[in-house]
Scaffold this motif. Structure first.
Motif, PDB file in Angstrom:
ATOM      1  N   ARG A   4       0.854  -1.194   0.000  1.00 51.10           N
ATOM      2  CA  ARG A   4       0.000   0.000   0.000  1.00 51.10           C
ATOM      3  C   ARG A   4       0.887   1.241   0.000  1.00 51.10           C
ATOM      4  NH1 ARG A   4      -3.221  -1.086   4.090  1.00 51.10           N
ATOM      5  NH2 ARG A   4      -5.040  -1.618   2.826  1.00 51.10           N
ATOM      6  N   LEU A   5       0.626   2.154  -0.921  1.00 48.37           N
ATOM      7  CA  LEU A   5       1.311   3.447  -0.974  1.00 48.37           C
ATOM      8  C   LEU A   5       0.366   4.497  -0.417  1.00 48.37           C
ATOM      9  CD1 LEU A   5       2.879   3.218  -4.540  1.00 48.37           C
ATOM     10  CD2 LEU A   5       3.872   2.509  -2.362  1.00 48.37           C
ATOM     11  N   TYR A   6       0.889   5.412   0.405  1.00 53.43           N
ATOM     12  CA  TYR A   6      -0.006   6.339   1.099  1.00 53.43           C
ATOM     13  C   TYR A   6       0.734   7.619   1.494  1.00 53.43           C
ATOM     14  CZ  TYR A   6       2.446   4.984   5.366  1.00 53.43           C
ATOM     15  OH  TYR A   6       3.413   4.772   6.312  1.00 53.43           O
ATOM     16  N   ILE A   7      -0.046   8.636   1.868  1.00 53.18           N
ATOM     17  CA  ILE A   7       0.487   9.792   2.582  1.00 53.18           C
ATOM     18  C   ILE A   7      -0.318   9.934   3.861  1.00 53.18           C
ATOM     19  CG2 ILE A   7       1.283  11.017   0.517  1.00 53.18           C
ATOM     20  CD1 ILE A   7      -1.169  12.869   0.894  1.00 53.18           C
ATOM     21  N   ASN A   8       0.303  10.481   4.878  1.00 54.30           N
ATOM     22  CA  ASN A   8      -0.379  10.710   6.146  1.00 54.30           C
ATOM     23  C   ASN A   8      -1.502  11.724   5.953  1.00 54.30           C
ATOM     24  OD1 ASN A   8      -0.977  11.728   8.836  1.00 54.30           O
ATOM     25  ND2 ASN A   8       0.878  10.648   9.475  1.00 54.30           N
ATOM     26  N   GLY A   9      -2.666  11.438   6.527  1.00 55.49           N
ATOM     27  CA  GLY A   9      -3.813  12.328   6.364  1.00 55.49           C
ATOM     28  C   GLY A   9      -3.602  13.725   6.893  1.00 55.49           C
ATOM     29  N   TYR A  10      -2.674  13.900   7.833  1.00 50.55           N
ATOM     30  CA  TYR A  10      -2.387  15.241   8.343  1.00 50.55           C
ATOM     31  C   TYR A  10      -1.976  16.188   7.219  1.00 50.55           C
ATOM     32  CZ  TYR A  10      -2.237  13.398  13.159  1.00 50.55           C
ATOM     33  OH  TYR A  10      -2.534  12.814  14.366  1.00 50.55           O
ATOM     34  N   PHE A  11      -1.259  15.663   6.232  1.00 50.37           N
ATOM     35  CA  PHE A  11      -0.738  16.522   5.172  1.00 50.37           C
ATOM     36  C   PHE A  11      -1.847  17.101   4.298  1.00 50.37           C
ATOM     37  CE2 PHE A  11       3.223  14.071   5.964  1.00 50.37           C
ATOM     38  CZ  PHE A  11       4.055  15.151   6.225  1.00 50.37           C
ATOM     39  N   SER A  12      -2.874  16.333   4.037  1.00 47.04           N
ATOM     40  CA  SER A  12      -3.976  16.880   3.245  1.00 47.04           C
ATOM     41  C   SER A  12      -4.678  18.007   3.997  1.00 47.04           C
ATOM     42  CB  SER A  12      -4.970  15.774   2.877  1.00 47.04           C
ATOM     43  OG  SER A  12      -5.532  15.182   4.031  1.00 47.04           O
ATOM     44  N   GLU A  13      -4.772  17.874   5.318  1.00 45.56           N
ATOM     45  CA  GLU A  13      -5.349  18.945   6.130  1.00 45.56           C
ATOM     46  C   GLU A  13      -4.488  20.202   6.073  1.00 45.56           C
ATOM     47  OE1 GLU A  13      -5.856  17.454  10.072  1.00 45.56           O
ATOM     48  OE2 GLU A  13      -6.949  15.670   9.417  1.00 45.56           O
ATOM     49  N   MET A  14      -3.167  20.027   6.157  1.00 43.91           N
ATOM     50  CA  MET A  14      -2.261  21.179   6.123  1.00 43.91           C
ATOM     51  C   MET A  14      -2.313  21.868   4.757  1.00 43.91           C
ATOM     52  SD  MET A  14      -1.020  21.413   9.137  1.00 43.91           S
ATOM     53  CE  MET A  14      -2.676  20.875   9.584  1.00 43.91           C
ATOM     54  N   ALA A  15      -2.391  21.085   3.691  1.00 40.38           N
ATOM     55  CA  ALA A  15      -2.459  21.675   2.348  1.00 40.38           C
ATOM     56  C   ALA A  15      -3.721  22.499   2.188  1.00 40.38           C
ATOM     57  CB  ALA A  15      -2.393  20.572   1.290  1.00 40.38           C
ATOM     58  N   GLU A  16      -4.834  21.987   2.684  1.00 39.16           N
ATOM     59  CA  GLU A  16      -6.102  22.709   2.571  1.00 39.16           C
ATOM     60  C   GLU A  16      -6.051  24.014   3.344  1.00 39.16           C
ATOM     61  OE1 GLU A  16     -10.890  22.035   3.406  1.00 39.16           O
ATOM     62  OE2 GLU A  16      -9.472  20.380   3.679  1.00 39.16           O
ATOM     63  N   LYS A  17      -5.511  23.974   4.566  1.00 34.81           N
ATOM     64  CA  LYS A  17      -5.458  25.177   5.393  1.00 34.81           C
ATOM     65  C   LYS A  17      -4.426  26.183   4.880  1.00 34.81           C
ATOM     66  CE  LYS A  17      -7.054  23.085   9.721  1.00 34.81           C
ATOM     67  NZ  LYS A  17      -6.727  22.758  11.128  1.00 34.81           N
ATOM     68  N   ALA A  18      -3.335  25.665   4.330  1.00 37.40           N
ATOM     69  CA  ALA A  18      -2.262  26.541   3.858  1.00 37.40           C
ATOM     70  C   ALA A  18      -2.499  27.041   2.439  1.00 37.40           C
ATOM     71  CB  ALA A  18      -0.919  25.816   3.933  1.00 37.40           C
ATOM     72  N   GLY A  19      -3.461  26.433   1.719  1.00 38.93           N
ATOM     73  CA  GLY A  19      -3.844  26.941   0.420  1.00 38.93           C
ATOM     74  C   GLY A  19      -2.994  26.486  -0.751  1.00 38.93           C
ATOM     75  N   PHE A  20      -2.612  25.204  -0.758  1.00 37.36           N
ATOM     76  CA  PHE A  20      -1.921  24.688  -1.938  1.00 37.36           C
ATOM     77  C   PHE A  20      -2.445  23.289  -2.263  1.00 37.36           C
ATOM     78  CE2 PHE A  20       0.824  23.579   1.690  1.00 37.36           C
ATOM     79  CZ  PHE A  20       1.067  22.226   1.497  1.00 37.36           C
ATOM     80  N   ILE A  21      -2.135  22.815  -3.460  1.00 38.41           N
ATOM     81  CA  ILE A  21      -2.536  21.488  -3.907  1.00 38.41           C
ATOM     82  C   ILE A  21      -1.403  20.517  -3.624  1.00 38.41           C
ATOM     83  CG2 ILE A  21      -3.159  20.086  -5.914  1.00 38.41           C
ATOM     84  CD1 ILE A  21      -4.240  22.693  -7.181  1.00 38.41           C
TER      85      ILE A  21
END
Length: 220
Positions: free
Chosen positions: A23-40
């Protein structure tokens, strides 16, 4: 909106049907940080098309991971009692991403083992085991002292209380880098070289989206 690449992580597991899978993955925290910080956020799953990804993205995050970097990459053998992954998927992906983004002079943020990947890629080494910086029973925290002339100082000031989830640390610092944060016991906690930044803690776990927002601001 800026697009920032992030290295994926790998875990092996067995399906209900008894088939071994990866399984390849990224930690869910990073998607939250991207949304709050305003980048894709653009997860990089393999080296296929990696040159095009590096050309398309404005910057790179080398994420932390559960498995240690093989010491063969800095000319050492494993210490007795330590085991390392047999495959080199994460190591080789990190190093190739660092190579391409550095060549393009695009900013890189290395987090935890991502800091270690930066240091190793540019010629540094690691202490394969240190005590008191991680625990299976509780989240360890400690204070770091931050140098004024640094990316981190503009965020935190002279010191910051950080989480600590690592049993390895920088030994020899890579040439050209400067130490920008240190724990009370002398452990190197952050390094910088121009727009290459590494932190030993996990700002995403603490919800420090301003760290990612400021990083995105220097990306192009």
């Amino acid at each position: 909106m800026k697009i920032i690449a992030i290295s994926t992580r790998s875990t092996d597991y067995r399906s209900d049907a008894g088939i071994d899978k990866r399984r390849l993955y990224i930690n869910g925290y990073f998607s939250e940080m991207a949304e709050k910080a305003g980048f894709i956020l653009f997860p990089v799953c393999s080296q296929n098309g990696i040159e095009e990804i590096a050309a398309m993205c404005s910057g790179l995050i080398i994420a932390g991971r559960d498995r240690d970097i093989n010491p063969k990459y800095y000319g050492e053998v494993p210490l007795e009692g330590l085991t390392y992954p047999e495959d080199s998927y994460e190591d080789e992906l990190d190093f190739r991403l660092i190579e391409l983004f550095d060549k393009a002079k695009k900013p890189i943020l290395g987090i935890c083992s991502g800091l270690q990947s930066l240091n190793i890629f540019f010629g540094g080494t690691l202490k394969q085991h240190i005590d008191e910086h991680t625990s299976k029973e509780k989240l360890v925290r400690h204070t770091v002292k931050i140098n004024k002339d640094s990316f981190l100082y503009s965020l935190y000031g002279q010191e910051n209380n950080v989480n600590s989830i690592h049993h390895q640390a920088i030994n020899k610092l890579a040439a050209g880098f400067k130490v920008t944060a240190v724990a009370d016991d002398g452990t190197i906690e952050a390094i910088e070289r121009d727009n290459l930044i590494g932190v030993q803690w996990h700002p995403e776990v603490d919800g420090e989206y301003q760290t990612f927002k400021k990083f995105a601001e220097i990306c192009f």
